[in-house]
Design a protein around this motif. Structure first.
Motif, PDB file in Angstrom:
ATOM      1  N   GLU A 136      38.725  27.869  42.850  1.00  0.00           N
ATOM      2  CA  GLU A 136      38.432  29.238  43.262  1.00  0.00           C
ATOM      3  C   GLU A 136      39.582  29.837  44.067  1.00  0.00           C
ATOM      4  O   GLU A 136      39.948  30.998  43.865  1.00  0.00           O
ATOM      5  CB  GLU A 136      37.144  29.272  44.094  1.00  0.00           C
ATOM      6  CG  GLU A 136      35.905  28.961  43.288  1.00  0.00           C
ATOM      7  CD  GLU A 136      34.671  28.748  44.150  1.00  0.00           C
ATOM      8  OE1 GLU A 136      34.728  29.005  45.385  1.00  0.00           O
ATOM      9  OE2 GLU A 136      33.650  28.319  43.592  1.00  0.00           O
ATOM     10  N   VAL A 137      40.161  29.045  44.982  1.00  0.00           N
ATOM     11  CA  VAL A 137      41.271  29.530  45.803  1.00  0.00           C
ATOM     12  C   VAL A 137      42.471  29.864  44.921  1.00  0.00           C
ATOM     13  O   VAL A 137      43.080  30.925  45.056  1.00  0.00           O
ATOM     14  CB  VAL A 137      41.651  28.493  46.895  1.00  0.00           C
ATOM     15  CG1 VAL A 137      42.984  28.846  47.549  1.00  0.00           C
ATOM     16  CG2 VAL A 137      40.553  28.397  47.943  1.00  0.00           C
ATOM     17  N   VAL A 138      42.816  28.958  44.007  1.00  0.00           N
ATOM     18  CA  VAL A 138      43.967  29.202  43.137  1.00  0.00           C
ATOM     19  C   VAL A 138      43.704  30.402  42.236  1.00  0.00           C
ATOM     20  O   VAL A 138      44.587  31.231  42.021  1.00  0.00           O
ATOM     21  CB  VAL A 138      44.319  27.936  42.321  1.00  0.00           C
ATOM     22  CG1 VAL A 138      45.344  28.239  41.237  1.00  0.00           C
ATOM     23  CG2 VAL A 138      44.841  26.839  43.247  1.00  0.00           C
ATOM     24  N   ALA A 139      42.497  30.519  41.714  1.00  0.00           N
ATOM     25  CA  ALA A 139      42.164  31.670  40.857  1.00  0.00           C
ATOM     26  C   ALA A 139      42.302  32.976  41.625  1.00  0.00           C
ATOM     27  O   ALA A 139      42.785  33.975  41.092  1.00  0.00           O
ATOM     28  CB  ALA A 139      40.752  31.521  40.296  1.00  0.00           C
ATOM     29  N   ARG A 140      41.926  32.963  42.884  1.00  0.00           N
ATOM     30  CA  ARG A 140      41.935  34.183  43.702  1.00  0.00           C
ATOM     31  C   ARG A 140      43.308  34.471  44.304  1.00  0.00           C
ATOM     32  O   ARG A 140      43.759  35.611  44.332  1.00  0.00           O
ATOM     33  CB  ARG A 140      40.883  34.046  44.799  1.00  0.00           C
ATOM     34  CG  ARG A 140      40.651  35.270  45.642  1.00  0.00           C
ATOM     35  CD  ARG A 140      39.546  35.067  46.683  1.00  0.00           C
ATOM     36  NE  ARG A 140      39.856  33.972  47.586  1.00  0.00           N
ATOM     37  CZ  ARG A 140      39.143  32.838  47.695  1.00  0.00           C
ATOM     38  NH1 ARG A 140      38.080  32.652  46.965  1.00  0.00           N
ATOM     39  NH2 ARG A 140      39.497  31.890  48.538  1.00  0.00           N
TER      40      ARG A 140
END
Length: 193
Positions: free
Chosen positions: A26-30
């Motif tokens: 989620e962090v990398v996607a965001r």
């Protein structure tokens, strides 16, 4: 005393690790690969940074482990099939993309980052190898034993379709998938001249 959340709470260590992998995705996607920090993952998972460091010795370890989770999740939940699924309809592809948008964006961000971080190239190679093998398996299962290069060509077409979904989640890949299936059918049963 560290914080807990419904996401990581009092779970078994393997479940906590899975929750941290999902939080990293989620962090990398965001925020992109450069936004991946112990603090960002801890905040996304609702735990302390120490909890993240307990499970992952380095951020690269967390990244590799998160890709393992992505590949496992994709395989278990049919996302590999949606990604490689030349035999899926456009509405099904769009639905599955929407359900797995963070996973898709995570993968593309990893690919782009590998351009400048050589240590990520083996991780990305594993990602591509998994999808190329899945496409070849899909084609073979449909009775279309692919000649050399065809599975890669189909994968590249599908990968472009999914990248388009990242940019425009409302795009409808249905007509393109129909045309691709028609070309594959024609390749499997060439007309004599």
């Amino acid at each position: 005393m560290g914080r807990t959340s419904s996401r990581t709470g009092r779970r078994a260590p393997e479940e906590r690790k899975r929750a941290l992998q999902q939080a990293a995705v989620e962090v990398v996607a965001r925020e992109g690969v450069r936004g991946l920090t112990y603090r960002a993952v801890a905040a996304a998972a609702g735990v302390t940074t120490g909890a993240v460091q307990h499970h992952f010795a380095s951020l690269d370890d967390l990244l590799r482990s998160s890709l393992d989770w992505v590949l496992e999740e994709s395989s278990e939940n049919g996302l590999l099939g949606a990604r490689t699924g030349v035999f899926a309809d456009g509405a099904n592809v769009r639905k599955r993309f929407t359900e797995s948008a963070d996973i898709q964006v995570f993968q593309y961000r990893l690919v782009v980052e590998s351009r400048v971080r050589e240590e990520l190239r083996p991780v990305v190679r594993r990602l591509y190898d998994s999808y190329l093998a899945a496409v070849a398996k899909d084609l073979a299962a449909a009775g279309k034993e692919p000649p050399e290069g065809l599975a890669a060509l189909v994968y590249y077409a599908l990968d472009g379709m999914f990248l388009h979904q990242v940019a425009d989640p409302e795009a409808d890949p249905g007509a393109a998938l129909d045309a691709l299936r028609m070309l594959l059918e024609a390749a499997a049963h060439p007309v004599a001249r």
